[in-house]
Design a protein around this motif. Structure first.
Motif, PDB file in Angstrom:
ATOM      1  N   ARG A 100       2.634  22.622   4.751  1.00 55.63           N
ATOM      2  CA  ARG A 100       3.172  21.778   3.674  1.00 55.63           C
ATOM      3  C   ARG A 100       2.304  20.549   3.461  1.00 55.63           C
ATOM      4  NH1 ARG A 100       6.202  17.252   2.744  1.00 55.63           N
ATOM      5  NH2 ARG A 100       6.289  16.662   4.949  1.00 55.63           N
ATOM      6  N   ARG A 106       1.045  29.435   0.928  1.00 57.16           N
ATOM      7  CA  ARG A 106       1.699  30.649   1.426  1.00 57.16           C
ATOM      8  C   ARG A 106       1.540  30.781   2.931  1.00 57.16           C
ATOM      9  NH1 ARG A 106       1.273  35.961  -2.097  1.00 57.16           N
ATOM     10  NH2 ARG A 106       1.924  34.237  -3.454  1.00 57.16           N
ATOM     11  N   SER A 150      12.803  30.125   5.502  1.00 57.71           N
ATOM     12  CA  SER A 150      13.734  29.971   4.382  1.00 57.71           C
ATOM     13  C   SER A 150      13.856  28.505   3.974  1.00 57.71           C
ATOM     14  CB  SER A 150      15.102  30.538   4.789  1.00 57.71           C
ATOM     15  OG  SER A 150      16.056  30.337   3.765  1.00 57.71           O
ATOM     16  N   HIS A 153      10.729  27.233   2.200  1.00 51.48           N
ATOM     17  CA  HIS A 153      10.640  27.704   0.812  1.00 51.48           C
ATOM     18  C   HIS A 153      11.606  26.924  -0.071  1.00 51.48           C
ATOM     19  CE1 HIS A 153      10.585  29.986  -2.824  1.00 51.48           C
ATOM     20  NE2 HIS A 153      11.888  30.206  -2.701  1.00 51.48           N
ATOM     21  N   ASP A 154      12.880  26.853   0.332  1.00 54.26           N
ATOM     22  CA  ASP A 154      13.887  26.239  -0.535  1.00 54.26           C
ATOM     23  C   ASP A 154      13.666  24.740  -0.711  1.00 54.26           C
ATOM     24  OD1 ASP A 154      15.183  28.641  -0.972  1.00 54.26           O
ATOM     25  OD2 ASP A 154      16.559  28.383   0.710  1.00 54.26           O
ATOM     26  N   LEU A 158       7.232  26.431  -0.538  1.00 52.23           N
ATOM     27  CA  LEU A 158       6.244  27.328   0.041  1.00 52.23           C
ATOM     28  C   LEU A 158       6.668  28.781  -0.191  1.00 52.23           C
ATOM     29  CD1 LEU A 158       5.451  24.697   1.649  1.00 52.23           C
ATOM     30  CD2 LEU A 158       4.921  26.228   3.555  1.00 52.23           C
ATOM     31  N   ASP A 159       5.699  29.628  -0.468  1.00 48.49           N
ATOM     32  CA  ASP A 159       5.943  31.070  -0.379  1.00 48.49           C
ATOM     33  C   ASP A 159       5.883  31.447   1.092  1.00 48.49           C
ATOM     34  OD1 ASP A 159       6.219  31.691  -3.098  1.00 48.49           O
ATOM     35  OD2 ASP A 159       4.055  31.812  -3.382  1.00 48.49           O
ATOM     36  N   VAL A 160       6.967  32.034   1.596  1.00 45.20           N
ATOM     37  CA  VAL A 160       7.030  32.415   3.003  1.00 45.20           C
ATOM     38  C   VAL A 160       7.539  33.845   3.100  1.00 45.20           C
ATOM     39  CG1 VAL A 160       7.985  31.921   5.278  1.00 45.20           C
ATOM     40  CG2 VAL A 160       7.517  30.035   3.692  1.00 45.20           C
ATOM     41  N   SER A 199       3.829  35.014  -6.307  1.00 39.00           N
ATOM     42  CA  SER A 199       5.052  34.222  -6.144  1.00 39.00           C
ATOM     43  C   SER A 199       6.187  34.977  -5.452  1.00 39.00           C
ATOM     44  CB  SER A 199       5.536  33.726  -7.512  1.00 39.00           C
ATOM     45  OG  SER A 199       4.540  32.972  -8.168  1.00 39.00           O
ATOM     46  N   GLY A 201       8.152  33.984  -3.144  1.00 39.54           N
ATOM     47  CA  GLY A 201       9.275  33.165  -2.705  1.00 39.54           C
ATOM     48  C   GLY A 201       9.492  33.326  -1.218  1.00 39.54           C
ATOM     49  N   PHE A 202      10.760  33.503  -0.811  1.00 36.66           N
ATOM     50  CA  PHE A 202      11.069  33.787   0.586  1.00 36.66           C
ATOM     51  C   PHE A 202      11.497  35.236   0.697  1.00 36.66           C
ATOM     52  CE2 PHE A 202      14.235  34.256   3.986  1.00 36.66           C
ATOM     53  CZ  PHE A 202      13.420  33.979   5.072  1.00 36.66           C
TER      54      PHE A 202
END
Length: 266
Positions: A100, A106, A150, A153-154, A158-160, A199, A201-202
């Motif tokens: 971050r 990612r 999670s 990401h939220d 970050l894309d995880v 993209s 997301g999680f």
């Protein structure tokens, strides 16, 4: 444009199998570990960094300029709670926080089937996003890693993607891996798909090959572009007798044994 991929735990078993398979023109592999990375000659396409996943300033510096992180670093077997907590749980949080702060978009996290090990073996495939039922402190650490992914990401965007790996070895080493094996080539195919997926997301996906006896769904992994090509069945004749009775009862097999206690009574 040059792509830079960071691999934590690059000197470990999965990291060693992945490194040559992820090397390609136009890509720099930045290999991170506390141990020397064997057979990794630094050069135009390879960078080696000695750093612990628990060292936030060191990890932030090591992740600067990366396009993605494949987080394999940590203990890969059961261990005492304090070590699991420090290396696997705090280490994963450190990697995510460093990503971050460094602006890495990612992170791919190596989770494990042992995050759900106490789920009973069913007749069909274990679904994607099967609710956690860890079988060990090690399994707990993988549940925590997924929860941290999670959150990052939220909260931070970050894309995880968390990969619940069944067992990645050059060849299967036990009968259960006729169902749970992830071949090294398929592991690389999966990582390439997760690096390239737009993209995501999680996500939580199963990391296994397309085995004839497969226990786990591949729907979510395939939705992200994974196309497995290998099947452990060709090794079936070599694995006769390498079986634990708990493999027939729990997804975690022998990891569910009461004998596997990292903190026995004094």
């Amino acid at each position: 444009m040059t792509q830079r991929i960071v691999i934590t735990g690059a000197a470990g078993g999965v990291g060693t199998l992945l490194r040559p398979r992820l090397a390609r023109k136009g890509r720099i592999l930045r290999l991170l570990d506390v141990a020397p990375v064997p057979d990794a000659a630094e050069g135009e396409d390879v960078e080696c960094v000695r750093v612990s996943v628990t060292d936030l300033p060191g990890m932030r510096e090591a992740l600067t300029g990366a396009d993605a992180v494949i987080h394999l670093g940590g203990l890969s077997v059961e261990g005492p709670w304090d070590r699991i907590l420090d290396i696997n749980i705090n280490g994963t949080r450190t990697v995510l926080e460093a990503a971050r702060r460094a602006g890495v978009p990612r992170v791919i996290i190596a989770s494990s089937s042992h995050a759900v090990g106490f789920h009973p073996r069913g007749e069909g495939e274990a679904p994607d996003y099967l609710f956690p039922r860890p079988d060990t402190y090690y399994g707990v650490s993988k549940v925590a890693a997924e929860a941290l992914g999670s959150l990052y990401h939220d909260r931070y965007g970050l894309d995880v993607v968390c990969v619940r790996i069944g067992g990645c070895f050059e060849t299967p080493i036990a009968t259960r891996q006729l169902a749970t094996w992830l071949s090294p080539d398929d592991c690389a195919r999966l990582m390439e798909a997760l690096i390239a997926a737009p993209s995501p997301g999680f996500r939580v996906v199963w990391g296994v090959s397309d085995n004839t006896r497969r226990w786990f769904s591949l729907d979510e992994a395939r939705a992200l572009g994974y196309e497995p090509r290998d099947d452990a069945e060709r090794f079936a004749g070599e694995l006769e007798g390498r079986h634990d009775p708990l493999d027939e009862i729990y997804l975690g097999g022998a990891f569910c044994s009461p004998e596997l206690d990292a903190d026995p009574d004094d």
